[in-house]
Design an enzyme around this catalytic site. Sequence first.
Site, PDB file in Angstrom:
ATOM      1  N   ARG A  37       0.815  -1.219   0.000  1.00  0.00           N
ATOM      2  CA  ARG A  37       0.000   0.000   0.000  1.00  0.00           C
ATOM      3  C   ARG A  37       0.850   1.271   0.000  1.00  0.00           C
ATOM      4  O   ARG A  37       0.328   2.359  -0.156  1.00  0.00           O
ATOM      5  CB  ARG A  37      -0.944  -0.004   1.198  1.00  0.00           C
ATOM      6  CG  ARG A  37      -1.996  -1.109   1.123  1.00  0.00           C
ATOM      7  CD  ARG A  37      -3.032  -0.961   2.201  1.00  0.00           C
ATOM      8  NE  ARG A  37      -3.826   0.257   2.014  1.00  0.00           N
ATOM      9  CZ  ARG A  37      -4.715   0.699   2.908  1.00  0.00           C
ATOM     10  NH1 ARG A  37      -4.890   0.028   4.040  1.00  0.00           N
ATOM     11  NH2 ARG A  37      -5.408   1.800   2.671  1.00  0.00           N
ATOM     12  N   ASP A  54       1.505  -7.650  10.619  1.00  0.00           N
ATOM     13  CA  ASP A  54       0.078  -7.837  10.850  1.00  0.00           C
ATOM     14  C   ASP A  54      -0.160  -7.820  12.355  1.00  0.00           C
ATOM     15  O   ASP A  54       0.231  -8.752  13.068  1.00  0.00           O
ATOM     16  CB  ASP A  54      -0.374  -9.165  10.246  1.00  0.00           C
ATOM     17  CG  ASP A  54      -1.871  -9.401  10.370  1.00  0.00           C
ATOM     18  OD1 ASP A  54      -2.546  -8.622  11.072  1.00  0.00           O
ATOM     19  OD2 ASP A  54      -2.360 -10.378   9.777  1.00  0.00           O
ATOM     20  N   ASN A  80      -2.546   3.969  16.497  1.00  0.00           N
ATOM     21  CA  ASN A  80      -3.694   4.287  15.662  1.00  0.00           C
ATOM     22  C   ASN A  80      -4.337   3.049  15.050  1.00  0.00           C
ATOM     23  O   ASN A  80      -5.546   3.049  14.789  1.00  0.00           O
ATOM     24  CB  ASN A  80      -3.243   5.240  14.549  1.00  0.00           C
ATOM     25  CG  ASN A  80      -4.274   5.399  13.478  1.00  0.00           C
ATOM     26  OD1 ASN A  80      -5.181   6.218  13.571  1.00  0.00           O
ATOM     27  ND2 ASN A  80      -4.166   4.603  12.404  1.00  0.00           N
ATOM     28  N   TYR A 135     -15.623  -4.993  19.149  1.00  0.00           N
ATOM     29  CA  TYR A 135     -14.945  -3.718  18.952  1.00  0.00           C
ATOM     30  C   TYR A 135     -15.109  -2.840  20.183  1.00  0.00           C
ATOM     31  O   TYR A 135     -14.133  -2.233  20.664  1.00  0.00           O
ATOM     32  CB  TYR A 135     -15.524  -3.023  17.718  1.00  0.00           C
ATOM     33  CG  TYR A 135     -14.963  -1.646  17.453  1.00  0.00           C
ATOM     34  CD1 TYR A 135     -13.738  -1.491  16.814  1.00  0.00           C
ATOM     35  CD2 TYR A 135     -15.668  -0.499  17.832  1.00  0.00           C
ATOM     36  CE1 TYR A 135     -13.224  -0.223  16.558  1.00  0.00           C
ATOM     37  CE2 TYR A 135     -15.160   0.765  17.573  1.00  0.00           C
ATOM     38  CZ  TYR A 135     -13.944   0.893  16.944  1.00  0.00           C
ATOM     39  OH  TYR A 135     -13.427   2.142  16.692  1.00  0.00           O
ATOM     40  N   LYS A 139     -12.091  -1.324  22.677  1.00  0.00           N
ATOM     41  CA  LYS A 139     -11.856   0.098  22.870  1.00  0.00           C
ATOM     42  C   LYS A 139     -11.979   0.497  24.344  1.00  0.00           C
ATOM     43  O   LYS A 139     -11.274   1.409  24.796  1.00  0.00           O
ATOM     44  CB  LYS A 139     -12.815   0.905  21.997  1.00  0.00           C
ATOM     45  CG  LYS A 139     -12.471   0.842  20.519  1.00  0.00           C
ATOM     46  CD  LYS A 139     -11.045   1.337  20.235  1.00  0.00           C
ATOM     47  CE  LYS A 139     -10.711   1.359  18.768  1.00  0.00           C
ATOM     48  NZ  LYS A 139      -9.338   1.853  18.490  1.00  0.00           N
ATOM     49  N   VAL A 166     -15.550   9.256  11.769  1.00  0.00           N
ATOM     50  CA  VAL A 166     -15.104  10.028  10.611  1.00  0.00           C
ATOM     51  C   VAL A 166     -15.176   9.182   9.341  1.00  0.00           C
ATOM     52  O   VAL A 166     -15.116   7.950   9.387  1.00  0.00           O
ATOM     53  CB  VAL A 166     -13.673  10.559  10.828  1.00  0.00           C
ATOM     54  CG1 VAL A 166     -13.640  11.582  11.946  1.00  0.00           C
ATOM     55  CG2 VAL A 166     -12.693   9.419  11.124  1.00  0.00           C
ATOM     56  N   THR A 168     -13.699   7.461   6.968  1.00  0.00           N
ATOM     57  CA  THR A 168     -12.573   6.686   6.472  1.00  0.00           C
ATOM     58  C   THR A 168     -13.105   5.356   5.953  1.00  0.00           C
ATOM     59  O   THR A 168     -14.304   5.094   5.988  1.00  0.00           O
ATOM     60  CB  THR A 168     -11.563   6.427   7.600  1.00  0.00           C
ATOM     61  OG1 THR A 168     -12.218   5.678   8.640  1.00  0.00           O
ATOM     62  CG2 THR A 168     -11.028   7.732   8.172  1.00  0.00           C
TER      63      THR A 168
END
Length: 237
Positions: A37, A54, A80, A135, A139, A166, A168
Amino acid sequence: MALILVTGAAGGLGRNTANALVDDGHDVVVHVRNPARLTGAEDTARWKGVVTGDLADLDEIRDAARQAGEFGRFDAVIHNAGTMDSRDAGTVNTVAPYLLTALMDKPARLIHLSSSMHRSGSTDLRRLAAGTASYDDSKLWVTTLAFALASRWQGTTSHAVDPGWVPTRMGGAGAPDDLTAGHQTQVWLATHRDVTPNTGGYWYHRQTQNPHPAAQDEEFQARLVQALESHTGVALD
């Protein structure tokens, strides 16, 4: 000028964060899962270096820590990288920040990406070992980890950041929050000295908010660190 590592920087918030830091004159090492990428000429010259791995795989997390260690002690590490895939959420979103922190030289600043969805997370840490964390769970746990680290080592501060929902690849095109504001708090925390509180803040757009009460519960923090030590076989100290 600071030396800063940004994980999950192939695109989205991580890429925007890394770009903003470079534009401000800092040396940035980017982590990506798939080096394919990073194919443009800009990607060769822009970064101080590239770390690959990974973060859903414990062995690759360990290797990413080894690669990062070759750059020396970082002024800041921005955790991030993240996923909403329930198969990998616990490992990528919580275990990877823990294990990288445990294996690397302690930076001056640690910044962990949280989410408003952490408030729906579970304190049932059996889900960590079982690989069934949602998830939301992951978090809550990484937010708790940020607070557990906030006063652990002299010379290292630690914060959690909600970047907002946001637009993304993860957030989706219809996400309502401002994409630019999504990375600005991380950049600010990584590079500015005039931050109050100096450590242990839960931030949204450079303003502190109240996190899930469990995240600031010292007993739960201790249980989480113990669970992560047991799961990875690596102690923090």
